[in-house]
Write a protein that holds these residues in place. Sequence first.
Motif, PDB file in Angstrom:
ATOM      1  N   VAL A   9       0.745 -83.017  -0.498  1.00  0.00           N
ATOM      2  CA  VAL A   9      -0.581 -83.535  -0.910  1.00  0.00           C
ATOM      3  C   VAL A   9      -1.463 -82.162  -1.138  1.00  0.00           C
ATOM      4  CG1 VAL A   9      -0.526 -85.746   0.405  1.00  0.00           C
ATOM      5  CG2 VAL A   9      -1.701 -83.678   1.556  1.00  0.00           C
ATOM      6  N   ASP A  10      -1.048 -81.215  -0.999  1.00  0.00           N
ATOM      7  CA  ASP A  10      -1.789 -80.037  -1.607  1.00  0.00           C
ATOM      8  C   ASP A  10      -1.055 -78.911  -1.611  1.00  0.00           C
ATOM      9  OD1 ASP A  10      -0.913 -78.735   1.056  1.00  0.00           O
ATOM     10  OD2 ASP A  10      -3.074 -79.332   1.866  1.00  0.00           O
TER      11      ASP A  10
ATOM     12  N   HIS B 168      -2.374 -81.537   9.992  1.00  0.00           N
ATOM     13  CA  HIS B 168      -2.314 -82.114   8.693  1.00  0.00           C
ATOM     14  C   HIS B 168      -1.064 -82.977   8.316  1.00  0.00           C
ATOM     15  CE1 HIS B 168      -2.498 -81.610   4.135  1.00  0.00           C
ATOM     16  NE2 HIS B 168      -1.135 -80.891   4.447  1.00  0.00           N
TER      17      HIS B 168
ATOM     18  N   SER C 198      -1.300 -86.484   7.206  1.00  0.00           N
ATOM     19  CA  SER C 198      -0.901 -87.090   5.901  1.00  0.00           C
ATOM     20  C   SER C 198      -0.009 -88.222   5.902  1.00  0.00           C
ATOM     21  CB  SER C 198      -0.153 -85.818   5.172  1.00  0.00           C
ATOM     22  OG  SER C 198      -1.033 -84.775   4.989  1.00  0.00           O
TER      23      SER C 198
ATOM     24  N   THR D  14      -2.089 -91.288   7.066  1.00  0.00           N
ATOM     25  CA  THR D  14      -2.940 -91.610   6.180  1.00  0.00           C
ATOM     26  C   THR D  14      -2.421 -92.049   4.594  1.00  0.00           C
ATOM     27  OG1 THR D  14      -4.557 -90.152   6.885  1.00  0.00           O
ATOM     28  CG2 THR D  14      -5.179 -91.089   4.705  1.00  0.00           C
ATOM     29  N   HIS D  15      -1.628 -91.282   4.014  1.00  0.00           N
ATOM     30  CA  HIS D  15      -1.169 -91.623   2.710  1.00  0.00           C
ATOM     31  C   HIS D  15       0.175 -92.572   2.550  1.00  0.00           C
ATOM     32  CE1 HIS D  15      -4.171 -88.842   1.369  1.00  0.00           C
ATOM     33  NE2 HIS D  15      -3.642 -88.030   2.318  1.00  0.00           N
TER      34      HIS D  15
ATOM     35  N   PRO E 148       3.312 -88.787  -1.993  1.00  0.00           N
ATOM     36  CA  PRO E 148       3.195 -89.853  -1.132  1.00  0.00           C
ATOM     37  C   PRO E 148       3.598 -91.221  -1.743  1.00  0.00           C
ATOM     38  CG  PRO E 148       1.225 -88.770  -0.597  1.00  0.00           C
ATOM     39  CD  PRO E 148       1.770 -87.945  -1.852  1.00  0.00           C
TER      40      PRO E 148
ATOM     41  N   ASP F  29       1.616 -77.750   1.034  1.00  0.00           N
ATOM     42  CA  ASP F  29       2.709 -78.554   1.419  1.00  0.00           C
ATOM     43  C   ASP F  29       3.810 -77.982   0.380  1.00  0.00           C
ATOM     44  OD1 ASP F  29       1.221 -79.832   3.333  1.00  0.00           O
ATOM     45  OD2 ASP F  29       0.349 -81.136   1.772  1.00  0.00           O
TER      46      ASP F  29
END
Length: 340
Positions: free
Chosen positions: A253-254, A324, A328, A331-332, A290, A257
């Motif tokens: 997601v970033d 994190h 992730s 959440t995702h 995701p 990652d």
Amino acid sequence: MKKIGFLSFGHWTPSPHSQTRSASDALLQAIDLAVAAEELGADGAYFRDHHFARQYASPFPLLAAIGARTSRIEIGTGVIDMRYENPLYMAEDAGAADLISGGRLQLGISRGSPEQVIDGWRHFGHLPSEGATDADMARAHTERLLDVLRGEGFAEPNPNPMFSNPPGLLRVEPHSEGLRDRIWWGSSSNATAAWAAGLGMNLQSSTLKDDESGEPLHVQQRKQIEVYREAWREAGHTREPRVSVSRSIFALVDDRDRAYFGREGNSKDQIGYIDANTRAIFGRSYAAEPDVLVKQLAQDEAVAAADTLLLTVPNQLGVAYNAHVIESILTHVAPALGWR
């Protein structure tokens, strides 16, 4: 709903590239990560146990510390090597940790994996009986532990004790009611999964399994779970068993990652040997955006069959990054798969 926790091996190394450069770093950060995971809504904090290695060992002080710092999250192991354990001393330690946590201990145990040293359990004072193997010894220690955790008296009291005794035979103290039903067996084969079911233990299936059919890991694990649940039914246990599987899953997601795990996207199961005679299959890592992860994980038959998923975390990257990683997934990914 599927329970989602993390599993940490607790690696540490005195390297400038590691966030855990000492055993103290690894242990204290484990406590902080469990607290952070609880705040994020994760369901479990689990820890590996390896002797003679720069990883976690002696899990009960760590579990007790986490139990004192948290209030909801399950705390457990995956797994404790029973070749090294004194079952009665272990029952005392486990009982104390469970009471401190308010009954949240989920204790994963097993025969153990290949070791850092030759026959390391000998240095701990344990020897298989004549004609038995170290695996036989681990199973004997396990059966003794399970008996002791029932809380029934077995030791004859001293007629002139230092302190007064309750009537009858004495049991190991402290005893934590219900802990016997929260023991898990880490199984690498279908046969040991069935054995664990017969004894009323929950099942942990890791990212490594004996290669018994040549099929993908997730298919073999799904069949292992089916063998386990059938053996459970045949044993006539009245409660519902629990089953966990472990996976390395990273939602990209970033940029961090992608830098750390972007190359894992093409990961596949691997075949190897964990000793001279045991062919094993090692599970792939999942690393993708995701929406791609959701499609990939929907095809994982073992994850679908299990009620608990343990996310293996790269603990040397530090508490903030590992929190994190967990967030992730929660959440995702988890909501799209119906886990949340």
